[in-house]
Design an enzyme around this catalytic site. Structure first.
Site, PDB file in Angstrom:
ATOM      1  N   ARG A  28       0.824  -1.209   0.000  1.00 21.73           N
ATOM      2  CA  ARG A  28       0.000   0.000   0.000  1.00 21.73           C
ATOM      3  C   ARG A  28       0.862   1.266   0.000  1.00 21.73           C
ATOM      4  O   ARG A  28       0.532   2.246   0.651  1.00 21.73           O
ATOM      5  CB  ARG A  28      -0.941   0.034   1.213  1.00 21.73           C
ATOM      6  CG  ARG A  28      -2.016  -1.026   1.206  1.00 21.73           C
ATOM      7  CD  ARG A  28      -3.041  -0.751   0.108  1.00 21.73           C
ATOM      8  NE  ARG A  28      -4.157  -1.658   0.194  1.00 21.73           N
ATOM      9  CZ  ARG A  28      -5.282  -1.386   0.839  1.00 21.73           C
ATOM     10  NH1 ARG A  28      -5.445  -0.238   1.434  1.00 21.73           N
ATOM     11  NH2 ARG A  28      -6.243  -2.268   0.868  1.00 21.73           N
ATOM     12  N   ARG A  32      -3.610   6.975   0.507  1.00 20.59           N
ATOM     13  CA  ARG A  32      -4.100   8.222   1.117  1.00 20.59           C
ATOM     14  C   ARG A  32      -3.104   8.927   2.012  1.00 20.59           C
ATOM     15  O   ARG A  32      -3.273  10.101   2.312  1.00 20.59           O
ATOM     16  CB  ARG A  32      -5.368   7.924   1.924  1.00 20.59           C
ATOM     17  CG  ARG A  32      -6.578   7.751   1.046  1.00 20.59           C
ATOM     18  CD  ARG A  32      -7.687   7.084   1.788  1.00 20.59           C
ATOM     19  NE  ARG A  32      -7.270   5.740   2.185  1.00 20.59           N
ATOM     20  CZ  ARG A  32      -8.050   4.854   2.762  1.00 20.59           C
ATOM     21  NH1 ARG A  32      -9.295   5.170   3.043  1.00 20.59           N
ATOM     22  NH2 ARG A  32      -7.615   3.654   3.065  1.00 20.59           N
ATOM     23  N   ARG A  41      -7.311  11.727  -5.892  1.00 21.64           N
ATOM     24  CA  ARG A  41      -8.579  11.149  -5.434  1.00 21.64           C
ATOM     25  C   ARG A  41      -9.662  12.199  -5.274  1.00 21.64           C
ATOM     26  O   ARG A  41     -10.853  11.883  -5.279  1.00 21.64           O
ATOM     27  CB  ARG A  41      -8.360  10.399  -4.112  1.00 21.64           C
ATOM     28  CG  ARG A  41      -7.928   8.972  -4.290  1.00 21.64           C
ATOM     29  CD  ARG A  41      -9.055   8.037  -4.736  1.00 21.64           C
ATOM     30  NE  ARG A  41      -9.813   7.525  -3.606  1.00 21.64           N
ATOM     31  CZ  ARG A  41     -11.088   7.756  -3.397  1.00 21.64           C
ATOM     32  NH1 ARG A  41     -11.775   8.519  -4.229  1.00 21.64           N
ATOM     33  NH2 ARG A  41     -11.713   7.238  -2.348  1.00 21.64           N
ATOM     34  N   ASP A  77      -6.690  -2.959  -7.505  1.00 23.46           N
ATOM     35  CA  ASP A  77      -7.200  -3.522  -6.259  1.00 23.46           C
ATOM     36  C   ASP A  77      -7.452  -5.007  -6.456  1.00 23.46           C
ATOM     37  O   ASP A  77      -7.797  -5.439  -7.564  1.00 23.46           O
ATOM     38  CB  ASP A  77      -8.492  -2.828  -5.814  1.00 23.46           C
ATOM     39  CG  ASP A  77      -8.800  -3.158  -4.356  1.00 23.46           C
ATOM     40  OD1 ASP A  77      -8.273  -2.469  -3.470  1.00 23.46           O
ATOM     41  OD2 ASP A  77      -9.531  -4.140  -4.101  1.00 23.46           O
ATOM     42  N   TYR A 154     -14.565 -11.924   0.665  1.00 23.33           N
ATOM     43  CA  TYR A 154     -15.313 -10.713   0.281  1.00 23.33           C
ATOM     44  C   TYR A 154     -16.593 -11.074  -0.465  1.00 23.33           C
ATOM     45  O   TYR A 154     -17.646 -10.473  -0.252  1.00 23.33           O
ATOM     46  CB  TYR A 154     -14.447  -9.796  -0.591  1.00 23.33           C
ATOM     47  CG  TYR A 154     -13.460  -8.985   0.217  1.00 23.33           C
ATOM     48  CD1 TYR A 154     -13.888  -7.902   0.978  1.00 23.33           C
ATOM     49  CD2 TYR A 154     -12.106  -9.303   0.233  1.00 23.33           C
ATOM     50  CE1 TYR A 154     -12.994  -7.163   1.737  1.00 23.33           C
ATOM     51  CE2 TYR A 154     -11.206  -8.575   0.987  1.00 23.33           C
ATOM     52  CZ  TYR A 154     -11.646  -7.505   1.735  1.00 23.33           C
ATOM     53  OH  TYR A 154     -10.761  -6.784   2.483  1.00 23.33           O
TER      54      TYR A 154
END
Ligand code: CP3
Length: 351
Positions: A28, A32, A41, A77, A154
């Site tokens: 990662r 952010r 973003r 992703d 998921y």
């Protein structure tokens, strides 16, 4: 030893060959915590960034430019390949991914469509081509995919979970449907990763982030065969593979059996003990606690040094975190870790 390029340093370590300095990258590493990423973003959703190769390539390169890491990881992703399978995926602010048509039983598994990654995931492959060209042989490029268990979790839970109860219930109540699901996922992932290698990925990481929810017996029976299929298929591609999970202290030997040239170590497992358990037959990647990046410099330096000391100068250590960078992480501390690893990390020879 002569100075290596970042690309050589990373690839050598994957193959357990000597390096001049320990290679380092971060799971990662684009995201952010970086102002450059937040700026992009502000104008695009996550799925838009992933779908537009020129933007995804730019995000992939941000940490390379800002931090000086030895490897870039494709910006995408793990859930993207589920979309062409017929899954309605949304990333909501705060709650993370949501699947609007989760799998409840055999009907939904049967309805999952096969995927031709060169068509329906063409934008991801184009991102890899652009980034590989931009990196120009200097920095290694890593592709990735989610592993069958983590993707299944998921699909069945519909989003993140603490107990994975729905997932485990399907596994136990309807093992035939479970096996059909895992088999479909393994085929899609193996083909997707092969396509990523064709498009320029020089190594691939399989993220089985949530597999630590399982006992070793369940892992062996319900997961290992499918993960092994993927690694076996990858062997033909000739690129090194990284097998990563968290909460895996008791699963490491089975994960090694399933495959992977490099095994990712979470931060709860001491790196030296983990490597010994793996009998040094594979390279290892890890394993600083992501929270250590919030520590004041002397403490951070001590912890980086501790990870390097546990690697013991053996060939085949790739420095990373034990899991992904957290969103509030101070960028300067991440940068400092790269410096510390490059100043102090070595393997295959005494400095
Ligand atoms: O820099 C990189 O590592 C490459 C990009 C990358 C992303 N996701 C982008 C992303 C990678 C390698 C992933 C993998 C991923 N995605 C995993 C496995 C790794 C892990 O952390 O265990 C998992 C479980 C996912 C699923 C996922 N995607 C979740 C749970 C979330 C929400 C949680 C969160 O961090 O917000 C995402 C969203 C996501 N994927 C973001 C990013 C940068 C957050 C971004 C945003 O909203 O802008």
């Amino acid at each position: 030893m002569d100075e290596l390029t970042s690309e050589e340093r990373f690839l050598n370590a994957c193959w357990q060959k000597p390096v001049d300095r320990t290679p380092v990258w971060f799971m990662r590493q684009a995201g952010r915590y970086m102002s450059e990423y937040r700026a992009m973003r502000a104008n695009h959703t996550l799925l838009e960034l992933c779908a537009r190769p020129e933007l995804a390539a730019e995000v992939t390169l941000q940490p390379v430019q800002r931090l000086g890491v030895d490897a870039a990881i494709l910006f995408a992703d793990i859930l993207l390949p589920l979309v062409p399978m017929g899954i309605h995926l949304e990333f909501t602010t705060g709650e993370g991914p949501v699947i609007h048509n989760p799998i409840q039983g055999s009907a939904e598994v049967t309805a999952l469509r096969p995927v031709e990654p060169r068509e329906s995931l063409a934008s991801v492959l184009e991102t890899l081509r652009i980034v590989r060209r931009e990196l120009d042989g200097k920095v290694a490029l890593i592709g990735f995919a989610g592993a069958p268990f983590t993707l299944a979790s998921y699909l069945i839970e519909g989003g993140p979970s603490r107990s994975y109860l729905k997932t485990k219930r399907l596994m136990l109540e309807d093992p035939l449907t479970w096996r059909q699901l895992m088999d479909k996922l393994a085929r899609v992932i193996a083909d997707y990763l092969a396509a990523q290698v064709e498009a320029g990925a020089q190594a691939v990481q399989l993220f089985d982030s949530w597999v630590g929810a399982l006992s070793p017996d369940d892992y062996r029976e319900y997961v290992l065969p499918y993960t092994r299929t993927i690694f076996q298929a990858l062997e033909q591609s000739g690129v090194p593979s990284i097998h990563f999970g968290t909460g895996t202290a008791s699963l490491l030997p089975l994960m090694q059996e399933a495959g992977g040239r490099v095994i990712g170590i979470d931060w709860q497992t001491p790196l030296d003990a983990a490597w010994e358990l793996l009998e040094y037959r594979t390279a290892v990647q890890g394993n600083l606690d992501p929270a250590a990046l919030f520590a004041p410099e002397p403490e951070l330096a001590k912890r980086v040094e501790r990870v390097l000391r546990k690697a013991g100068g053996r060939p085949g250590h790739i420095f990373n975190l034990g899991h992904g960078i957290l969103p509030e992480t101070p960028v300067d501390n991440v940068k400092r870790v790269v410096e510390l690893v490059h100043e102090n990390g070595f393997s295959g020879q005494k400095p």
